[in-house]
Design a protein around this motif. Structure first.
Motif, short mmCIF file in Angstrom:
data_model
loop_
_atom_site.label_atom_id
_atom_site.label_comp_id
_atom_site.label_asym_id
_atom_site.label_seq_id
_atom_site.Cartn_x
_atom_site.Cartn_y
_atom_site.Cartn_z
N LEU A 1 -6.39 -6.28 4.07
CA LEU A 1 -6.29 -6.93 4.96
C LEU A 1 -6.31 -6.05 6.27
O LEU A 1 -4.63 -5.33 5.67
N SER A 2 -6.44 -5.72 6.98
CA SER A 2 -6.10 -4.44 8.30
C SER A 2 -6.55 -5.07 9.33
O SER A 2 -7.70 -4.47 9.60
N TYR A 3 -6.30 -5.23 10.45
CA TYR A 3 -7.04 -6.11 11.78
C TYR A 3 -7.31 -4.73 12.39
O TYR A 3 -8.70 -5.03 12.93
N SER A 4 -7.34 -3.50 12.45
CA SER A 4 -7.34 -2.81 12.73
C SER A 4 -9.08 -2.28 12.36
O SER A 4 -9.46 -0.98 12.50
N GLY A 5 -8.77 -2.07 11.03
CA GLY A 5 -9.11 -1.54 9.73
C GLY A 5 -8.92 -0.06 10.01
O GLY A 5 -10.14 0.83 9.01
N ASP B 1 -3.46 3.77 7.38
CA ASP B 1 -3.13 4.86 7.66
C ASP B 1 -2.85 5.00 5.93
O ASP B 1 -3.84 4.90 4.71
N GLU B 2 -2.44 3.09 5.11
CA GLU B 2 -1.52 3.26 4.05
C GLU B 2 -2.44 3.29 3.24
O GLU B 2 -2.83 2.51 1.81
N VAL B 3 -3.33 2.07 3.50
CA VAL B 3 -4.71 1.20 3.10
C VAL B 3 -5.13 2.14 2.61
O VAL B 3 -6.66 2.05 1.66
N PRO C 1 0.66 -0.90 -0.14
CA PRO C 1 -0.10 -0.04 -0.41
C PRO C 1 1.31 1.06 0.07
O PRO C 1 0.60 2.32 -0.61
N GLY C 2 1.85 1.38 0.63
CA GLY C 2 2.91 2.69 0.50
C GLY C 2 3.22 3.19 -0.56
O GLY C 2 3.43 3.66 -1.07
N GLU C 3 4.04 1.89 -1.05
CA GLU C 3 3.99 1.55 -2.58
C GLU C 3 3.33 1.94 -3.93
O GLU C 3 3.23 2.12 -4.90
N ALA C 4 2.12 1.64 -3.92
CA ALA C 4 1.28 1.80 -4.33
C ALA C 4 0.63 3.35 -4.29
O ALA C 4 0.15 3.92 -5.69
N GLY C 5 0.89 4.39 -3.35
CA GLY C 5 1.05 5.31 -3.50
C GLY C 5 1.46 6.55 -4.05
O GLY C 5 1.46 7.65 -4.28
N HIS C 6 3.02 5.75 -4.80
CA HIS C 6 4.10 6.70 -5.24
C HIS C 6 4.28 5.85 -6.48
O HIS C 6 5.20 5.92 -7.16
N GLY C 7 3.14 5.28 -7.26
CA GLY C 7 2.99 4.81 -8.79
C GLY C 7 2.40 3.38 -8.91
O GLY C 7 1.97 3.07 -10.34
N ASP C 8 2.50 2.54 -8.13
CA ASP C 8 2.27 0.61 -8.15
C ASP C 8 0.47 1.36 -8.42
O ASP C 8 0.17 0.20 -8.87
N LEU C 9 -0.48 1.95 -7.71
CA LEU C 9 -1.64 1.66 -8.57
C LEU C 9 -2.18 1.96 -9.81
O LEU C 9 -3.29 1.45 -10.31
N GLY C 10 -1.07 2.25 -9.87
CA GLY C 10 -1.42 1.75 -12.04
C GLY C 10 -1.16 0.68 -12.69
O GLY C 10 -1.54 -0.10 -13.13
N MET C 11 -0.11 -0.31 -11.64
CA MET C 11 -0.84 -1.69 -11.34
C MET C 11 -2.38 -2.48 -11.29
O MET C 11 -2.40 -3.46 -12.17
N ILE C 12 -3.49 -2.00 -10.89
CA ILE C 12 -4.55 -2.30 -10.52
C ILE C 12 -5.77 -1.32 -12.22
O ILE C 12 -5.65 -0.18 -11.48
N THR C 13 -6.48 -2.64 -11.87
CA THR C 13 -7.20 -2.22 -13.69
C THR C 13 -8.74 -1.70 -13.14
O THR C 13 -8.86 -2.49 -11.72
#
Length: 340
Positions: free
Chosen positions: A113-117, A120-122, A93-105
């Motif tokens: 997944l986040s136990y606390s829900g 921040d990064e998610v 999720p940290g890398e997603a905010g810096h360009g890796d979101l482009g991998m998701i169509t």
């Protein structure tokens, strides 16, 4: 200058020298985590089915994401899904905010997944995913958390207690998340009709892949490398052919290459026990095995291994539908192919 801590500066832990207490501590972890798994299993219901249907209806992939320990579990879930027929991969999720979101169509389903829900990064990814139209499945321990409320489907992995006595290290919760991910993968596998052959195709380098994908034609000796002689040949001629081809046997064939019999190293030992046999003048037809075990070239290599083991033999002739000899192999060929 601050002193550097040494091993002696740390207090000795209680029970450090008591094997029984250490073992008891280990068993408690299993007991607590077993209770956690049982609690989550009871919650496999309509939400679980809805998550499966979302994934099955998607023409894209499952993108798994999570931070910290949840990220490790998400990565493993992605690997399990991908190997069992559901295309999936992990995005940090940290890398997603810096360009890796482009991998998701826009046709991909996101499993977060986040136990606390409240990671921040998610949570930072959610507005972008919503605008893109991605379906979101969340896996948290808090049904009222931000991530749970934003998800199209929420999977509750809350556990009665962590196995860590300090209730700090994620233990029971990560085990429960991992098990629920396995449950998703297996349910999807069943729904897709995924077979052992399908699994082998995605694991060609593994032992199962070799067992399910390697055929006799891939490892057999063929052409001039196949030992063969005519029925009129002498035992000594058979020995010369066996020595040249180094398979410990020779096929006995007619003029059309059809199998008449087999002569092996074991047959030779039995022949030598008979003092009346003349190796130079006795015809091989008199001492050969007339109904040897054979196999087809399209059969799996593992079937050859099973046949050899069942009949306590070390080699097989390969024949076509007309009983013509087209190949040969022995146990060493199976060993080299790592089938056995």
């Amino acid at each position: 200058m601050a002193s550097v801590p040494t091993a002696q500066s740390h207090p000795v832990q209680p029970y450090a020298d008591d094997p029984a207490q250490l073992a008891a501590s280990g068993r408690r972890v299993f007991e607590i985590e077993a209770q956690a798994l049982a609690a989550v299993a009871e919650r496999i219901d309509g939400d679980f089915s809805a998550a499966c249907k979302l994934i099955l209806a998607s023409s894209g992939r499952v993108v798994c994401t999570g931070m910290g320990k949840s990220g490790h579990i998400a990565r493993k879930i992605a690997a399990t899904l991908a190997s069992t027929g559901t295309p999936a991969f992990y995005v940090h999720p940290g890398e997603a905010g810096h360009g890796d979101l482009g991998m998701i169509t826009d046709v991909d389903v996101v499993l977060a997944l986040s136990y606390s829900g409240e990671s921040d990064e998610v949570l930072m990814l959610l507005p972008v995913l919503k605008r893109q139209g991605n379906k979101l499945i969340s896996m948290t321990g808090r049904p009222n958390s931000s991530l749970a409320r934003e998800a199209d489907v929420h999977l509750d992995v809350s556990v009665p207690a962590e196995a860590c006595p300090l209730a700090l290290a994620p233990t029971s919760s990560t085990t429960a998340s991992l098990a629920l991910g396995d449950a998703l993968a297996v349910a999807l596998l069943d729904a897709r009709g995924f077979t052992a052959d399908d699994f082998a195709r995605s694991h060609p380098a593994g032992a199962l892949g070799r067992r399910l994908l390697l055929h006799i034609s891939d490892i057999m000796h063929a052409g001039d490398d196949v030992p063969r002689i005519s029925a009129d040949a002498s035992i000594s001629e058979a020995l010369i052919e066996m020595s040249r081809k180094r398979l410990g046997m020779t096929a006995v064939v007619d003029d059309d290459g059809r199998l008449l019999g087999l002569y092996t190293d074991g047959d030779l030992r039995r022949t030598l026990d008979d003092a009346g046999v003349d190796l130079r003048h006795t015809r091989i037809a008199e001492v050969m095995t007339r109904s040897p075990k054979t196999i087809g070239s399209d059969s799996l290599a593992v079937e050859a291994a099973q046949l050899m083991e069942a009949h306590k033999i070390s080699g097989l002739l390969v024949v076509d539908e007309g009983r013509r000899v087209v190949g040969a192999l022995n146990i060493h060929d199976l060993l080299r192919a790592r089938v056995v």
